[in-house]
Design an enzyme around this catalytic site. Structure first.
Site, short mmCIF file in Angstrom:
data_model
loop_
_atom_site.label_atom_id
_atom_site.label_comp_id
_atom_site.label_asym_id
_atom_site.label_seq_id
_atom_site.Cartn_x
_atom_site.Cartn_y
_atom_site.Cartn_z
N ARG A 21 0.95 -1.25 -0.04
CA ARG A 21 0.07 -0.08 -0.26
C ARG A 21 0.84 1.32 0.07
O ARG A 21 2.04 1.16 0.52
CB ARG A 21 -0.72 0.10 1.52
N LYS A 48 -2.32 -1.58 7.44
CA LYS A 48 -3.76 -1.56 7.58
C LYS A 48 -4.22 -3.04 8.15
O LYS A 48 -5.28 -2.96 9.10
CB LYS A 48 -4.65 -1.60 6.13
N HIS A 127 -2.51 2.79 -6.17
CA HIS A 127 -2.79 1.14 -5.82
C HIS A 127 -2.14 0.20 -7.01
O HIS A 127 -2.41 -0.99 -6.97
CB HIS A 127 -4.33 1.25 -5.55
N ARG A 130 0.12 -2.63 -6.09
CA ARG A 130 -0.20 -3.79 -5.24
C ARG A 130 -1.18 -4.66 -6.37
O ARG A 130 -1.14 -5.79 -6.15
CB ARG A 130 -1.36 -3.04 -4.14
N HIS A 153 -3.40 -10.03 2.58
CA HIS A 153 -4.73 -9.74 2.59
C HIS A 153 -5.24 -10.83 3.63
O HIS A 153 -4.78 -12.04 3.37
CB HIS A 153 -5.27 -10.11 1.19
N TYR A 162 -8.81 -10.00 -7.89
CA TYR A 162 -7.73 -9.80 -8.72
C TYR A 162 -7.48 -11.20 -9.70
O TYR A 162 -7.18 -11.05 -10.86
CB TYR A 162 -6.47 -9.64 -8.09
#
Length: 178
Positions: A21, A48, A127, A130, A153, A162
């Site tokens: 990120r 995050k 972004h 990523r 994630h 994705y």
């Protein structure tokens, strides 16, 4: 090969190679990087998915295309960086500042380098590093859990987005008759 180019290359390689990120990328300090024979390990002190600040380690392979170790070494040597923030502001007079760049600067760099490569900068953002890693990994047959290991994630469903995008035409249901 100029100062900005060396910084931007290192930033793009690290950001893409670790599926970072923007906030994680600008927080990297020289002290957070460990060089290994296979590549580098980056310790993210907070992210995050790690609000408690326990730290997460991400491995970036030193592949024949991205050459992350050489990119970081060239940037650090040219900028005279030995400690502190890795990705720093560069003034118009080419002096490297002690402060880290902002997450907005990451987005600007991604757009500017996409444009320089002849791509539409409107299609890119911070972004994209990523998302690009995950889409590239999926397109090249990487396993879902290995992708999640790099991107950190927690949700399989998020990463599946994705994978689906990368495999829209792969084994298409109409392949036999269209």
């Amino acid at each position: 090969s100029d100062l900005r180019g060396l910084r931007d290359r290192a930033l793009l390689v690290v950001g893409f190679g670790a599926a970072l990120r923007r906030s994680e990328l600008v927080a990297i300090r020289v002290e957070d990087i460990e060089t290994t024979p296979e590549g580098i390990k980056v310790t993210l002190p907070r992210s995050k998915t790690d609000q408690e600040g326990a730290g997460q380690v991400v491995a970036i392979l030193d592949g024949p295309r991205l050459r992350v170790k050489a990119a970081i070494a060239a940037w650090k040597a040219a900028a005279g960086i030995e400690a502190g923030p890795l990705f720093r502001s560069i003034m118009k007079n080419e002096s490297v500042q002690d402060r880290a760049i902002t997450d907005r600067t990451v987005a600007d760099i991604v757009k500017a380098r996409a444009k320089a490569a002849g791509l539409d900068p409107a299609m890119f953002s911070g972004h994209s590093l990523r998302a690009g890693f995950l889409t590239s990994a999926a397109s090249n047959g990487a396993g879902l859990f290995k992708m999640m290991e790099v991107s950190r994630h927690r949700s399989v469903e998020t990463v599946r987005h994705y994978v689906r995008r990368a495999e829209l035409f792969k084994d298409h249901a109409g392949a036999a008759f269209m």
